[in-house]
Write a protein that holds these residues in place. Sequence first.
Motif, mmCIF file in Angstrom:
data_model
loop_
_atom_site.group_PDB
_atom_site.id
_atom_site.type_symbol
_atom_site.label_atom_id
_atom_site.label_comp_id
_atom_site.label_asym_id
_atom_site.label_seq_id
_atom_site.Cartn_x
_atom_site.Cartn_y
_atom_site.Cartn_z
ATOM 1 N N LEU A 309 -28.689 42.494 6.645
ATOM 2 C CA LEU A 309 -27.686 42.148 5.635
ATOM 3 C C LEU A 309 -28.074 40.859 4.913
ATOM 4 O O LEU A 309 -27.884 40.739 3.694
ATOM 5 N N ALA A 310 -28.599 39.913 5.673
ATOM 6 C CA ALA A 310 -29.016 38.640 5.075
ATOM 7 C C ALA A 310 -30.148 38.855 4.079
ATOM 8 O O ALA A 310 -30.142 38.292 2.977
ATOM 9 N N PHE A 311 -31.117 39.674 4.452
ATOM 10 C CA PHE A 311 -32.229 39.950 3.540
ATOM 11 C C PHE A 311 -31.744 40.703 2.300
ATOM 12 O O PHE A 311 -32.212 40.444 1.188
ATOM 13 N N ASP A 312 -30.803 41.627 2.492
ATOM 14 C CA ASP A 312 -30.240 42.345 1.338
ATOM 15 C C ASP A 312 -29.517 41.389 0.390
ATOM 16 O O ASP A 312 -29.475 41.620 -0.826
ATOM 17 N N ALA A 313 -28.947 40.332 0.955
ATOM 18 C CA ALA A 313 -28.191 39.376 0.136
ATOM 19 C C ALA A 313 -29.088 38.374 -0.572
ATOM 20 O O ALA A 313 -28.600 37.583 -1.385
ATOM 21 N N GLY A 314 -30.389 38.388 -0.265
ATOM 22 C CA GLY A 314 -31.301 37.505 -0.982
ATOM 23 C C GLY A 314 -32.016 36.479 -0.139
ATOM 24 O O GLY A 314 -32.910 35.780 -0.631
ATOM 25 N N PHE A 315 -31.637 36.355 1.131
ATOM 26 C CA PHE A 315 -32.343 35.406 1.992
ATOM 27 C C PHE A 315 -33.718 35.977 2.350
ATOM 28 O O PHE A 315 -33.878 37.184 2.527
ATOM 29 N N SER A 316 -34.681 35.089 2.466
ATOM 30 C CA SER A 316 -36.033 35.525 2.833
ATOM 31 C C SER A 316 -36.479 34.939 4.157
ATOM 32 O O SER A 316 -37.594 35.184 4.599
ATOM 33 N N SER A 317 -35.605 34.170 4.797
ATOM 34 C CA SER A 317 -35.955 33.517 6.055
ATOM 35 C C SER A 317 -34.770 33.568 7.006
ATOM 36 O O SER A 317 -33.645 33.216 6.623
ATOM 37 N N LYS A 318 -35.015 34.005 8.222
ATOM 38 C CA LYS A 318 -33.962 34.040 9.235
ATOM 39 C C LYS A 318 -33.460 32.637 9.538
ATOM 40 O O LYS A 318 -32.248 32.411 9.680
ATOM 41 N N THR A 319 -34.387 31.687 9.625
ATOM 42 C CA THR A 319 -34.009 30.308 9.941
ATOM 43 C C THR A 319 -33.098 29.727 8.872
ATOM 44 O O THR A 319 -32.070 29.110 9.178
ATOM 45 N N THR A 320 -33.474 29.934 7.614
ATOM 46 C CA THR A 320 -32.655 29.416 6.521
ATOM 47 C C THR A 320 -31.280 30.073 6.508
ATOM 48 O O THR A 320 -30.257 29.404 6.324
ATOM 49 N N PHE A 321 -31.248 31.380 6.720
ATOM 50 C CA PHE A 321 -29.967 32.090 6.735
ATOM 51 C C PHE A 321 -29.050 31.543 7.825
ATOM 52 O O PHE A 321 -27.871 31.251 7.576
ATOM 53 N N ASN A 322 -29.569 31.412 9.039
ATOM 54 C CA ASN A 322 -28.742 30.912 10.142
ATOM 55 C C ASN A 322 -28.217 29.515 9.858
ATOM 56 O O ASN A 322 -27.049 29.205 10.128
ATOM 57 N N ARG A 323 -29.089 28.659 9.310
ATOM 58 C CA ARG A 323 -28.671 27.288 9.026
ATOM 59 C C ARG A 323 -27.590 27.253 7.948
ATOM 60 O O ARG A 323 -26.552 26.591 8.113
ATOM 61 N N VAL A 324 -27.812 27.970 6.843
ATOM 62 C CA VAL A 324 -26.856 27.952 5.732
ATOM 63 C C VAL A 324 -25.537 28.602 6.143
ATOM 64 O O VAL A 324 -24.454 28.119 5.785
ATOM 65 N N PHE A 325 -25.615 29.686 6.911
ATOM 66 C CA PHE A 325 -24.392 30.369 7.344
ATOM 67 C C PHE A 325 -23.517 29.434 8.173
ATOM 68 O O PHE A 325 -22.298 29.358 7.969
ATOM 69 N N LYS A 326 -24.145 28.714 9.092
ATOM 70 C CA LYS A 326 -23.363 27.803 9.931
ATOM 71 C C LYS A 326 -22.817 26.634 9.123
ATOM 72 O O LYS A 326 -21.700 26.161 9.370
ATOM 73 N N GLU A 327 -23.594 26.162 8.147
ATOM 74 C CA GLU A 327 -23.110 25.077 7.293
ATOM 75 C C GLU A 327 -21.851 25.489 6.541
ATOM 76 O O GLU A 327 -20.909 24.708 6.404
ATOM 77 N N GLN A 328 -21.821 26.727 6.050
ATOM 78 C CA GLN A 328 -20.721 27.157 5.188
ATOM 79 C C GLN A 328 -19.526 27.707 5.959
ATOM 80 O O GLN A 328 -18.402 27.673 5.453
ATOM 81 N N THR A 329 -19.754 28.236 7.152
ATOM 82 C CA THR A 329 -18.647 28.848 7.898
ATOM 83 C C THR A 329 -18.262 28.083 9.155
ATOM 84 O O THR A 329 -17.152 28.257 9.668
ATOM 85 N N GLY A 330 -19.183 27.265 9.647
ATOM 86 C CA GLY A 330 -18.931 26.564 10.899
ATOM 87 C C GLY A 330 -19.271 27.388 12.128
ATOM 88 O O GLY A 330 -19.069 26.931 13.259
ATOM 89 N N TYR A 331 -19.779 28.604 11.918
ATOM 90 C CA TYR A 331 -20.115 29.501 13.027
ATOM 91 C C TYR A 331 -21.529 30.047 12.836
ATOM 92 O O TYR A 331 -22.027 30.130 11.706
#
Length: 355
Positions: A309-331
């Motif tokens: 789902l993250a790659f479909d949304a435009g992310f190209s890195s698992k690390t970046t996705f996890n970091r940004v997701f936690k920054e924006q949601t707190g989880y």
Amino acid sequence: MTVYLDLRNLFDLFCIVQGVTTAILLFVRSDRASNRWLAWLIGGLTLQVVDYFLSRSGVYYYHRWLYFSPLFFSWSFGPLLYGYVRSRAGQAVPGLRWYWVPVAVQGLFYTVLMVQSLDTKAWFWLNVHKPYTRYVDHYGTCLMVLYAIYRSRPYASERWVRILLNGLTVFYGIAVVEPLVNQAYLPPRWPRFYLTSQILPVFVYVLALIGLLYDRLQKIEKAGRLLPVSADQRRQVLDAIREQELYKDPELTLASLARHLGETPNAVSRIINGGFNQSFNEFINTYRIGEVKRRLAAGDTERLTILALAFDAGFSSKTTFNRVFKEQTGYTPKAYLKMSQITLRDDADLQESDV
């Protein structure tokens, strides 16, 4: 005082002046924490180049009381690098109190040695430092920097920061191998290779230039936020990102978005900064995370992984996705999904009880 100033020494001197000047400018004139971390890092690297210059130019030879001058604070490079990368990513830098203990030990070590007599210094060099402690110093630096690079990579969202980390990885990788090659594999009369001492002045010079450039760009960006942004400009950007879903393109950059809109990158950056009070990366990632959250709520994880789902949304890195997701949601993504599923079950139970 006799000083040998060949081309190499002149270049070292030029890099020293550049490094010192840049460190002072970044520290004094910048209001960003990341630039102050960078200033300290450039300053520490520059001191090491000073040591190389004093050795190559003959200053140490004619002024032997300067031997073991406390110019090596290389055990600080790792913590300073980590602090720079985290603060540049907008993250608070956790307490690094224990990281500075080795730095203090290193500084005290050279300070105590510097005030010793020349005979004591000569004995210590031949019997202790040359065969033992200089390798502790050298490999301690390599390990701390390489560990800092490893810890910093999850926060390296900018291309420049990734280039910096990759460059340092190569540099300190060479530094790990270099003493082994010189001492273990080359015949006694062969010339020794000290590639790192040749590269470091160039690295300091380039790092100083880029540091000044980014400081200037940040000031321009900050000034751009003060300029008014029209509703049409906001609508133009929103149409491209939200309606045309350009955020799903993993190769999307400020330059490519500007080309799509028929604007300059500076103009688009000003619109995003001033109109949405976000940087380009923050703006795009907001929509990407929103898309992932929407699909999580829709139950798409029954047939796709969260990473898909993250790659479909435009992310190209698992690390970046996890970091940004936690920054924006707190989880973390998994914790958010679990929490969402619990909430949905609770809502379903309430609806059944109402019936």
